[in-house]
Write a protein that holds these residues in place. Structure first.
Motif, PDB file in Angstrom:
ATOM      1  N   UNK A 224       0.820  -1.196   0.000  1.00 43.21           N
ATOM      2  CA  UNK A 224       0.000   0.000   0.000  1.00 43.21           C
ATOM      3  C   UNK A 224       0.862   1.256   0.000  1.00 43.21           C
ATOM      4  N   UNK A 225       0.358   2.321  -0.616  1.00 45.39           N
ATOM      5  CA  UNK A 225       1.063   3.602  -0.640  1.00 45.39           C
ATOM      6  C   UNK A 225       1.226   4.127   0.785  1.00 45.39           C
ATOM      7  N   UNK A 226       2.355   4.796   1.030  1.00 46.03           N
ATOM      8  CA  UNK A 226       2.633   5.352   2.349  1.00 46.03           C
ATOM      9  C   UNK A 226       3.327   4.397   3.295  1.00 46.03           C
ATOM     10  N   UNK A 227       3.541   3.146   2.884  1.00 47.68           N
ATOM     11  CA  UNK A 227       4.205   2.165   3.743  1.00 47.68           C
ATOM     12  C   UNK A 227       5.640   2.596   4.023  1.00 47.68           C
ATOM     13  N   UNK A 228       6.112   2.328   5.229  1.00 45.34           N
ATOM     14  CA  UNK A 228       7.464   2.710   5.625  1.00 45.34           C
ATOM     15  C   UNK A 228       8.514   1.916   4.850  1.00 45.34           C
ATOM     16  N   UNK A 229       9.582   2.587   4.474  1.00 42.13           N
ATOM     17  CA  UNK A 229      10.678   1.952   3.748  1.00 42.13           C
ATOM     18  C   UNK A 229      11.968   2.683   4.080  1.00 42.13           C
ATOM     19  N   UNK A 230      13.079   2.134   3.637  1.00 40.35           N
ATOM     20  CA  UNK A 230      14.377   2.784   3.774  1.00 40.35           C
ATOM     21  C   UNK A 230      14.911   3.132   2.396  1.00 40.35           C
ATOM     22  N   UNK A 231      15.461   4.332   2.277  1.00 45.38           N
ATOM     23  CA  UNK A 231      16.088   4.753   1.020  1.00 45.38           C
ATOM     24  C   UNK A 231      17.593   4.853   1.241  1.00 45.38           C
ATOM     25  N   UNK A 232      18.340   4.207   0.364  1.00 48.04           N
ATOM     26  CA  UNK A 232      19.803   4.245   0.422  1.00 48.04           C
ATOM     27  C   UNK A 232      20.301   4.976  -0.827  1.00 48.04           C
ATOM     28  N   UNK A 233      21.031   6.053  -0.619  1.00 53.26           N
ATOM     29  CA  UNK A 233      21.646   6.788  -1.719  1.00 53.26           C
ATOM     30  C   UNK A 233      23.139   6.486  -1.700  1.00 53.26           C
ATOM     31  N   UNK A 234      23.706   6.191  -2.854  1.00 58.49           N
ATOM     32  CA  UNK A 234      25.093   5.724  -2.917  1.00 58.49           C
ATOM     33  C   UNK A 234      25.869   6.377  -4.053  1.00 58.49           C
ATOM     34  N   UNK A 235      27.135   6.682  -3.771  1.00 55.89           N
ATOM     35  CA  UNK A 235      28.091   7.112  -4.794  1.00 55.89           C
ATOM     36  C   UNK A 235      29.331   6.245  -4.647  1.00 55.89           C
ATOM     37  N   UNK A 236      29.748   5.582  -5.739  1.00 54.85           N
ATOM     38  CA  UNK A 236      30.931   4.718  -5.710  1.00 54.85           C
ATOM     39  C   UNK A 236      32.036   5.303  -6.590  1.00 54.85           C
ATOM     40  N   UNK A 237      33.269   5.088  -6.154  1.00 60.04           N
ATOM     41  CA  UNK A 237      34.412   5.580  -6.910  1.00 60.04           C
ATOM     42  C   UNK A 237      35.247   4.404  -7.411  1.00 60.04           C
ATOM     43  N   UNK A 238      36.049   4.669  -8.459  1.00 56.82           N
ATOM     44  CA  UNK A 238      36.918   3.641  -9.018  1.00 56.82           C
ATOM     45  C   UNK A 238      38.304   3.677  -8.366  1.00 56.82           C
ATOM     46  N   UNK A 239      39.239   2.942  -8.969  1.00 57.26           N
ATOM     47  CA  UNK A 239      40.565   2.809  -8.352  1.00 57.26           C
ATOM     48  C   UNK A 239      41.311   4.124  -8.206  1.00 57.26           C
ATOM     49  N   UNK A 240      41.028   5.082  -9.073  1.00 56.87           N
ATOM     50  CA  UNK A 240      41.742   6.369  -9.007  1.00 56.87           C
ATOM     51  C   UNK A 240      40.937   7.434  -8.268  1.00 56.87           C
ATOM     52  N   UNK A 241      39.857   7.012  -7.638  1.00 57.32           N
ATOM     53  CA  UNK A 241      39.103   7.933  -6.801  1.00 57.32           C
ATOM     54  C   UNK A 241      38.064   8.772  -7.506  1.00 57.32           C
ATOM     55  N   UNK A 242      37.747   8.456  -8.765  1.00 56.69           N
ATOM     56  CA  UNK A 242      36.737   9.215  -9.505  1.00 56.69           C
ATOM     57  C   UNK A 242      35.347   8.616  -9.264  1.00 56.69           C
ATOM     58  N   UNK A 243      34.350   9.422  -8.916  1.00 58.58           N
ATOM     59  CA  UNK A 243      32.993   8.887  -8.770  1.00 58.58           C
ATOM     60  C   UNK A 243      32.419   8.510 -10.128  1.00 58.58           C
ATOM     61  N   UNK A 244      31.986   7.263 -10.272  1.00 58.06           N
ATOM     62  CA  UNK A 244      31.485   6.802 -11.572  1.00 58.06           C
ATOM     63  C   UNK A 244      30.096   6.168 -11.464  1.00 58.06           C
ATOM     64  N   UNK A 245      29.646   5.842 -10.252  1.00 60.44           N
ATOM     65  CA  UNK A 245      28.359   5.155 -10.092  1.00 60.44           C
ATOM     66  C   UNK A 245      27.498   5.873  -9.062  1.00 60.44           C
ATOM     67  N   UNK A 246      26.205   5.949  -9.364  1.00 57.49           N
ATOM     68  CA  UNK A 246      25.234   6.530  -8.436  1.00 57.49           C
ATOM     69  C   UNK A 246      23.981   5.656  -8.449  1.00 57.49           C
ATOM     70  N   UNK A 247      23.422   5.436  -7.265  1.00 52.99           N
ATOM     71  CA  UNK A 247      22.113   4.768  -7.248  1.00 52.99           C
ATOM     72  C   UNK A 247      21.311   5.183  -6.033  1.00 52.99           C
ATOM     73  N   UNK A 248      20.004   4.985  -6.152  1.00 52.86           N
ATOM     74  CA  UNK A 248      19.089   5.071  -5.019  1.00 52.86           C
ATOM     75  C   UNK A 248      18.362   3.736  -4.944  1.00 52.86           C
ATOM     76  N   UNK A 249      18.443   3.076  -3.780  1.00 54.79           N
ATOM     77  CA  UNK A 249      17.752   1.808  -3.555  1.00 54.79           C
ATOM     78  C   UNK A 249      16.690   2.013  -2.481  1.00 54.79           C
ATOM     79  N   UNK A 250      15.506   1.505  -2.725  1.00 51.63           N
ATOM     80  CA  UNK A 250      14.404   1.630  -1.777  1.00 51.63           C
ATOM     81  C   UNK A 250      14.018   0.246  -1.283  1.00 51.63           C
ATOM     82  N   UNK A 251      14.133   0.037   0.046  1.00 53.55           N
ATOM     83  CA  UNK A 251      13.904  -1.264   0.672  1.00 53.55           C
ATOM     84  C   UNK A 251      12.597  -1.300   1.434  1.00 53.55           C
TER      85      UNK A 251
END
Length: 250
Positions: free
Chosen positions: A208-235
């Motif tokens: 149902x709409x309004x149900x409680x959830x957790x949102x995870x926002x993420x930024x990942x970097x590669x071997x040289x420290x450059x951010x290359x990945x972004x996501x939002x996951x909703x659990x």
């Protein structure tokens, strides 16, 4: 069916919904119901207990709150069992990889897979210009057929050229970008917050709409420290809980 349930006593200090809840709880714990088994429908429970739909719904709502059952919109109420601990949020391992280690079947519903341009938020988090192309992959992850989370993912296009054309329903995204493009994610910053599900997300997760959830926002970097990945996951927190390991605290 009626003999499977305890008797409802009217005129006592114990509310009807509480008696229904106690009887259903005993049914789950002592009658051999397993995780993901479906409970009788609301109309069947009304008939069996001889009470109104309001009473049944209150009993089921309390059982959801206590973690005994979960509901899928339009499908009914099911025995929840234990909640899986999700460790991938504290690592650079993908969700599919963790579930494979647990020998659980993961399927994916791809919502979007295309080359596009970043939102202002993604531009800021990946430190790129708004005209910098990215590959966006939005998907619903299901475990043993049950929707578990929604992931809205983006990566710099030059890092994964052609990813938008690869069929991803039956394969791990992280295994694909590692094997096919040699991408290695070495560090991530993540932010976790409690949210209420919007109507579109609730429909995707079959709740149902309004149900409680957790949102995870993420930024990942590669071997040289450059951010290359972004996501939002909703659990959905009634189907899993997050496990983070922290070390080197001052």
């Amino acid at each position: 069916m009626p003999d499977r349930f305890g008797c409802i006593e009217r005129g006592t200090s114990m509310p009807l919904w509480s008696q229904v809840k106690a009887s259903l709880t005993m049914l789950i714990r002592e009658d051999g119901l397993k995780e993901h088994d479906r409970l009788p429908s609301e109309s069947e429970l009304c008939k069996s207990f001889g009470v109104s739909r309001t009473v049944i719904r209150e009993a089921l709502s309390q059982m959801v709150n206590e973690g005994l059952i979960y509901r899928l919109q339009g499908k009914g109420a099911f025995v929840r069992g234990h909640r899986d601990e999700q460790k991938f949020v504290g690592t650079t391992m993908g969700f599919s990889g963790e579930m494979a280690e647990k020998k659980q079947n993961v399927t994916r519903k791809i919502l979007r897979q295309e080359v596009t341009y970043p939102t202002p938020r993604i531009s800021r988090m990946l430190q790129i210009d708004p005209s910098h192309p990215i590959v966006a992959v939005d998907r619903v992850m299901l475990v043993e057929g049950v929707p578990r989370l929604i992931v809205r993912w983006a990566m710099l296009q030059e890092t994964v050229p052609g990813l938008e054309r690869i069929q991803l329903e039956s394969r791990s995204l992280y295994d694909t970008i590692n094997r096919q493009f040699g991408v290695r994610l070495v560090r991530a910053d993540r932010w976790i917050e409690a949210v209420s599900l919007s109507a579109p997300d609730a429909e995707l997760l079959e709740v149902e709409a309004g149900k409680a959830a957790l949102k995870v926002e993420s930024v990942c970097v590669n071997e040289v420290g450059h951010p290359i990945e972004y996501y939002i996951a909703t659990f959905l927190t009634d189907r899993s809980r997050l496990h983070l390991s922290v070390s080197s605290l001052g």
